[in-house]
Design an enzyme around this catalytic site. Structure first.
Site, PDB file in Angstrom:
ATOM      1  N   HIS A  91       0.825  -1.206   0.000  1.00 36.79           N
ATOM      2  CA  HIS A  91       0.000   0.000   0.000  1.00 36.79           C
ATOM      3  C   HIS A  91       0.863   1.262   0.000  1.00 36.79           C
ATOM      4  O   HIS A  91       0.562   2.233  -0.691  1.00 36.79           O
ATOM      5  CB  HIS A  91      -0.926   0.016   1.230  1.00 36.79           C
ATOM      6  CG  HIS A  91      -2.036  -0.975   1.159  1.00 36.79           C
ATOM      7  ND1 HIS A  91      -3.282  -0.655   0.684  1.00 36.79           N
ATOM      8  CD2 HIS A  91      -2.079  -2.292   1.480  1.00 36.79           C
ATOM      9  CE1 HIS A  91      -4.064  -1.730   0.725  1.00 36.79           C
ATOM     10  NE2 HIS A  91      -3.352  -2.729   1.208  1.00 36.79           N
TER      11      HIS A  91
ATOM     12  N   ASP B 290      -5.491   6.429   1.004  1.00 36.77           N
ATOM     13  CA  ASP B 290      -5.713   5.015   0.667  1.00 36.77           C
ATOM     14  C   ASP B 290      -7.185   4.697   0.930  1.00 36.77           C
ATOM     15  O   ASP B 290      -7.715   4.999   2.003  1.00 36.77           O
ATOM     16  CB  ASP B 290      -4.810   4.139   1.540  1.00 36.77           C
ATOM     17  CG  ASP B 290      -4.803   2.677   1.098  1.00 36.77           C
ATOM     18  OD1 ASP B 290      -5.894   2.079   0.993  1.00 36.77           O
ATOM     19  OD2 ASP B 290      -3.718   2.134   0.860  1.00 36.77           O
TER      20      ASP B 290
END
Length: 468
Positions: free
Chosen positions: A22, A116
């Protein structure tokens, strides 16, 4: 004066989640923005900030901690993963809000929050503070298209009429093993899947949805998504050194969960023939069962294949005690390496992979054929595309979640020496060129990044030449 105004409004905060898969794509996007003269602050947990500051000490990017996970045990602290998420939300949302408010009367007020999508509370901050929001999806566009009907089903929403994508035909059923627990199941999907599906709340509230992909890779799916969201592809998010070389000193991601043994790996590869080495790695998050590791061991042990295998420290105990010594003349086992440098090396001819999205994009960008051994979730989708849509690799068939040594060996040999291997190498070489084209000057992703910035402030366009 106008130049000063452009710099003043262009402060973008990037909110990164946990996990190497991520963090690194968001870091690379941040570098692209910073190279265009934009002030970037990456906010995340203290442990992540410490790692990134150490690796990117000369970066144009500023790092800020919004939650001290070190003192509270992180994901293994009280309450496990669920407890970590709750503490990150409680502390992170409060500290991030304060950080943005504190910047309002400075030379660099925050114009946009890039977050995110897995951080479910992020979009609330953009609404509360009336700033622009960009949801960043670190997986493929096809993965979003696969999850979305599940989200609509769970939350009783009416989905946009979805075309029958030929590229999705035959997609295997997704597997959910070895995922962290978020409590007991009370519905069709376990809580961890419900947590994943909540990312679409962020999609719907975002001004942009950014995807680490490129238009010509997932064209049909991208076209469909643009009917739902302001979907924008900005990838592949690899260090510039390996693609267009326009961002100075950008030759590494900047975040590793383990210390790579890069020099030793490169010296070892330098002594191998072109395209002769099989690189085996299952990523930072996937944990193979002892049974599956035994099958990989047997496939490598019983063949004459030259291999480089990344076996993480917590999986080393699953290897037979004599394996490393027994195969030392043809193989190298390491705990971690610079995957970018390995895949870019001329000696590597095949990549046995779990098919995480970062690994998939890296293999495509370097033109390395894949033997796909997906384990969970989006890896199943990525493998389907690699083997059946783009035809740049072979999917090693698994039975009850385990792929046999015979099947692994068969796929490797077919990729390296078989007729299908020739077709696969031709296809992945074509995709390699398209990946480079997308991020290079005036490529689709390059244009999308410029458009994203320009929509924040049209004055940027008039000064863009200063940063190219």
């Amino acid at each position: 004066m106008e130049q000063e105004r452009v710099e003043k409004v262009h402060h973008i905060v990037v909110l990164a989640d946990q996990g190497q898969g991520h963090i690194n794509p968001m870091l690379q996007f941040s570098k692209r923005l910073a190279s265009r003269g934009i002030k970037i602050t990456v906010v995340t947990t203290l442990s992540n900030v410490k790692s990134m500051k150490a690796a990117l000490s000369d970066s144009m990017i500023t790092f800020e901690s919004i939650y001290d996970d070190c003192s509270e045990g992180g994901v293994v602290g009280p309450g496990g993963f669920r407890g970590f998420l709750d503490r990150f939300q409680a502390n992170g949302s409060k500290n991030l809000t304060k950080f943005i408010l504190d910047k309002e009367q400075t030379e660099h007020p925050v114009k946009c929050l890039v977050y995110d999508v897995n951080i479910s509370w992020a979009s609330k901050i953009t609404t509360q503070l009336s700033i622009a929001g960009a949801a960043f999806f670190t997986q493929s566009c096809a993965t979003a298209a696969t999850y979305y009907p599940m989200y609509c089903e769970v939350y009783e929403k009416t989905p946009l009429s979805m075309p029958n994508f030929p590229v999705m035909t035959g997609l295997p059923k997704l597997r959910f093993p070895n995922l962290p627990s978020l409590g007991s199941s009370t519905g069709r999907y376990p809580p961890i899947i419900m947590h994943i599906l909540s990312q679409f709340d962020n999609f719907e509230k975002a001004d942009w949805v950014l995807f680490n992909s490129f238009d010509k890779l997932e064209e049909e799916v991208v076209d469909w998504m643009k009917q739902l969201w302001n979907a924008v592809t900005i990838g592949p998010t690899l260090p510039s050194f390996y693609l267009d070389k326009r961002v100075e000193n950008d030759n590494e991601y900047g975040f590793n969960i383990h210390k790579p043994n890069s020099n030793y790996c490169m010296e070892w590869l330098d002594n191998k023939k072109i395209g002769s080495v099989v690189y085996v790695s299952f990523g930072s998050a996937a944990n193979l069962s002892a049974e599956q590791i035994t099958e990989v061991v047997d496939a490598l042990r019983q063949s004459n294949i030259t291999f480089l295998w990344v076996v993480k420290p917590d999986e080393q105990s699953k290897l037979p005690s004599d394996f490393i010594k027994e195969t030392s003349e043809k193989g190298l086992v390491v705990t971690w390496c610079s995957q970018l440098a390995v895949l870019a090396h001329h000696a590597v001819g095949c990549f046995v992979s779990h098919c995480g999205w970062n690994s998939t994009l890296e293999a495509i960008s370097f033109g390395v054929p894949i033997v796909a051994m997906p384990q969970i979730l989006d890896q199943i989708i990525n493998a389907h595309f690699l083997g059946n849509v783009w035809v740049v690799g072979l999917i090693a068939t698994a039975n009850n979640g385990v792929t046999t040594s015979e099947e692994i060996y068969r796929c490797i040999r077919e990729v390296l020496e078989g007729e299908r291997g020739q077709e696969i190498r031709k296809n992945i070489t074509s995709l390699k060129e398209l990946a480079k084209e997308a991020i290079d000057t005036s490529g689709s992703s390059d244009k999308h990044i410029d458009e994203f910035i320009t929509q924040l402030d049209p004055a940027y366009l008039r000064h863009r030449s200063n940063y190219n």
